[in-house]
Design a protein around this motif. Structure first.
Motif, short mmCIF file in Angstrom:
data_model
loop_
_atom_site.label_atom_id
_atom_site.label_comp_id
_atom_site.label_asym_id
_atom_site.label_seq_id
_atom_site.Cartn_x
_atom_site.Cartn_y
_atom_site.Cartn_z
N ALA A 148 0.83 -1.20 0.00
CA ALA A 148 0.00 0.00 0.00
C ALA A 148 0.87 1.25 0.00
O ALA A 148 0.55 2.25 -0.67
N LYS A 149 1.97 1.22 0.73
CA LYS A 149 2.87 2.38 0.77
C LYS A 149 3.51 2.61 -0.59
O LYS A 149 3.72 3.76 -1.00
N ARG A 150 3.84 1.53 -1.28
CA ARG A 150 4.43 1.70 -2.60
C ARG A 150 3.42 2.28 -3.58
O ARG A 150 3.77 3.13 -4.40
N ARG A 151 2.16 1.84 -3.50
CA ARG A 151 1.13 2.41 -4.38
C ARG A 151 0.97 3.90 -4.10
O ARG A 151 0.75 4.69 -5.02
N GLN A 152 1.09 4.27 -2.83
CA GLN A 152 1.00 5.68 -2.48
C GLN A 152 2.19 6.46 -3.02
O GLN A 152 2.05 7.58 -3.52
N ALA A 153 3.39 5.86 -2.95
CA ALA A 153 4.60 6.57 -3.35
C ALA A 153 4.66 6.85 -4.85
O ALA A 153 5.23 7.86 -5.27
N VAL A 154 4.09 5.97 -5.66
CA VAL A 154 4.20 6.14 -7.12
C VAL A 154 2.85 6.45 -7.76
O VAL A 154 2.70 6.30 -8.98
N ALA A 155 1.89 6.88 -6.95
CA ALA A 155 0.56 7.18 -7.49
C ALA A 155 0.65 8.24 -8.58
O ALA A 155 1.45 9.18 -8.50
N SER A 156 -0.21 8.09 -9.58
CA SER A 156 -0.16 9.00 -10.72
C SER A 156 -0.92 10.30 -10.49
O SER A 156 -0.72 11.27 -11.21
N ASP A 157 -1.83 10.32 -9.51
CA ASP A 157 -2.59 11.54 -9.23
C ASP A 157 -3.06 11.52 -7.78
O ASP A 157 -2.87 10.55 -7.04
N ASP A 158 -3.67 12.61 -7.35
CA ASP A 158 -4.09 12.75 -5.96
C ASP A 158 -5.17 11.73 -5.58
O ASP A 158 -5.22 11.28 -4.43
N ILE A 159 -6.03 11.39 -6.51
CA ILE A 159 -7.10 10.42 -6.20
C ILE A 159 -6.50 9.06 -5.85
O ILE A 159 -6.85 8.45 -4.84
N GLN A 160 -5.57 8.60 -6.70
CA GLN A 160 -4.92 7.32 -6.44
C GLN A 160 -4.07 7.38 -5.17
O GLN A 160 -3.97 6.40 -4.42
N ARG A 161 -3.49 8.54 -4.91
CA ARG A 161 -2.64 8.69 -3.73
C ARG A 161 -3.47 8.63 -2.45
O ARG A 161 -3.09 7.99 -1.47
N ARG A 162 -4.64 9.27 -2.44
CA ARG A 162 -5.51 9.22 -1.27
C ARG A 162 -6.07 7.81 -1.05
O ARG A 162 -6.20 7.35 0.08
N LYS A 163 -6.39 7.14 -2.15
CA LYS A 163 -6.89 5.77 -2.05
C LYS A 163 -5.83 4.86 -1.43
O LYS A 163 -6.13 4.04 -0.54
N ALA A 164 -4.60 5.00 -1.89
CA ALA A 164 -3.52 4.18 -1.35
C ALA A 164 -3.27 4.51 0.12
O ALA A 164 -2.96 3.62 0.92
N ARG A 165 -3.42 5.78 0.49
CA ARG A 165 -3.22 6.17 1.87
C ARG A 165 -4.24 5.49 2.78
O ARG A 165 -3.91 5.03 3.88
N ARG A 166 -5.48 5.41 2.33
CA ARG A 166 -6.50 4.72 3.11
C ARG A 166 -6.15 3.24 3.27
O ARG A 166 -6.36 2.64 4.33
N GLU A 167 -5.60 2.66 2.21
CA GLU A 167 -5.20 1.26 2.27
C GLU A 167 -4.05 1.06 3.26
O GLU A 167 -3.99 0.03 3.95
N VAL A 168 -3.14 2.02 3.32
CA VAL A 168 -2.05 1.96 4.30
C VAL A 168 -2.61 1.94 5.71
O VAL A 168 -2.23 1.11 6.55
N LEU A 169 -3.53 2.86 6.00
CA LEU A 169 -4.12 2.96 7.34
C LEU A 169 -4.88 1.69 7.70
O LEU A 169 -4.81 1.21 8.85
N GLU A 170 -5.61 1.12 6.75
CA GLU A 170 -6.36 -0.10 7.01
C GLU A 170 -5.42 -1.27 7.30
O GLU A 170 -5.67 -2.08 8.21
N ALA A 171 -4.34 -1.36 6.53
CA ALA A 171 -3.37 -2.45 6.74
C ALA A 171 -2.67 -2.30 8.08
O ALA A 171 -2.40 -3.29 8.77
N GLN A 172 -2.35 -1.07 8.46
CA GLN A 172 -1.72 -0.83 9.75
C GLN A 172 -2.66 -1.18 10.90
O GLN A 172 -2.24 -1.69 11.95
N LYS A 173 -3.95 -0.91 10.71
CA LYS A 173 -4.94 -1.28 11.72
C LYS A 173 -4.99 -2.79 11.90
O LYS A 173 -5.05 -3.30 13.03
#
Length: 394
Positions: free
Chosen positions: A343-368
């Motif tokens: 999830a962090k890698r998807r966030q790091a190389v996201a192509s736009d803000d929408i994909q970046r926010r989506k990946a960030r939510r996935e990071v938080l869910e995985a950390q939970k």
């Protein structure tokens, strides 16, 4: 490279040393990978934006734009190659393999000397010599070879990026190509998410250079620590060791934990002088250290350690039983760590803000999920293993 001299009275514990050196080496290659990915993403998305603009141009404008695009492509490849060359030079200048093995062997020899202190096997007190250097020479060469493979992957990455995200992307020459644009950006993002892969193992796991360097570093430093310690014991006339392991050891390693092994090939009942007193004791040697290694013990990333067995004094780890549930929990924790890293890698190389926010939510869910797992099982959470440089995947 600075010479590392340990404190023979307070050697660093093997598990802590191996963990720290492995994390340090992974950090070096993490930085290298991050620099390359950021540079590649910046240039690839710029090329995609230029190609997207080609659809609405007149024939003359289209021709000029194509010329500018070719210039951008050539410049992108040149800049990525320059970045890769500098990164590899910076890594090679550190002489990492030589330094890591020196630290591990020095500490391993110091640890063995500390255990032998006060016994009939005690060596002359003072500075620990570098006499174990030849015992770990092959380990250093092996680690250097592995790291050089990773360096070559870094040097090759600009070519891979060029082929996958710059040269092979087809220009958009028609109106209404929005779907193609989206698909193309996703394809580029998917490629970047993989990181710089350096190795695919027999289980079909794809290791990034950071993950592979951490594994190689841990394995080499552990082996150097052990071999240097064994060498010091043999110098002192002691050829017996015992293996200590963790509660979640795998089946191959569990079979050897607590065993008394020889380093000179001797097995069976052996009569030896007591380590600290007058008289002799009988020791049942259950195999050799090489037997254990041949059977799968001390595999890559193994956390077990070899310690001196002092006749009549040492007490081997008792009644160790393989715990499949503990091994499953360790495997589950590794899986959760991979999910966080992905999830962090998807966030790091996201192509736009929408994909970046989506990946960030996935990071938080995985950390939970990880927090809930460690709370339920009582396992220690190792946050550094959730960073991008440990990313691997099937």
């Amino acid at each position: 490279m600075a010479v590392y001299v340990p404190d023979p009275d307070y050697p660093v514990p093997a598990a802590e040393l191996v963990e720290d050196l492995g994390a340090y080496l992974a950090g070096v290659y993490t930085d290298a990978e991050t620099r390359m990915l950021e540079a590649a993403a910046k240039r690839a998305y710029k090329i995609l934006a230029l190609e997207q603009d080609l659809g609405n141009l007149s024939e003359v404008e289209h021709h000029r734009a194509m010329q500018r695009l070719e210039v951008e492509r050539a410049q992108a490849l040149r800049e990525l190659r320059d970045t890769a060359d500098q990164i590899v030079k910076d890594i090679q200048d550190q002489k990492l393999a030589e330094w890591l093995v020196q630290v591990a062997s020095s500490e391993g020899e110091a640890a063995a000397a500390s255990v032998l202190a006060g016994t009939r096997y005690e060596a002359v007190r003072g500075t620990v010599p570098v006499s174990a250097a030849h015992a770990v020479g092959a380990t250093g060469i092996s680690l250097q070879s592995r790291l050089e493979v990773l360096n070559q992957r870094i040097l090759r990455y600009p070519h891979d990026v060029y082929q996958q995200t710059i040269a092979d992307t087809a220009p958009f020459r028609m109106l209404g190509a929005e779907t193609a644009v989206i698909n193309q950006r996703r394809a580029v993002q998917s490629f970047l998410e993989q990181g710089i892969t350096g190795f695919v193992d027999r289980a079909d796991r794809r290791w990034t250079i950071g993950a592979y360097s951490e594994m190689a570093g841990r394995t080499a430093t552990s082996r150097a620590w052990q071999d240097a310690g064994v060498h010091r014991m043999q110098q002192a006339g002691l050829n017996l060791v015992t293996i200590q392991g963790s509660f979640d050891a795998c089946a191959n390693c569990a079979a050897w934990i607590g065993k008394i092994l020889s380093t000179n090939g001797v097995t069976g009942p052996v009569i030896m002088p007591h380590a600290t007193q007058q008289g002799a004791v009988t020791v049942n040697v259950e195999g050799t250290l090489q037997d254990a290694r041949n059977a799968g013990w001390n595999h890559p990333n193994c956390r077990d350690k070899v310690t001196a067995y002092l006749p009549g004094l040492s007490v081997p780890q008792q009644d160790f039983q393989y715990n499949p549930e503990a091994e499953k929990e360790r495997a589950k924790q590794r899986e959760l760590e991979r999910e966080i890293r992905a999830a962090k890698r998807r966030q790091a190389v996201a192509s736009d803000d929408i994909q970046r926010r989506k990946a960030r939510r996935e990071v938080l869910e995985a950390q939970k999920d990880m927090r809930e797992f460690t709370k339920k099982t009582g396992r220690a959470r190792r946050s550094y293993r959730e960073q991008l440089h440990f990313a691997d995947g099937r």
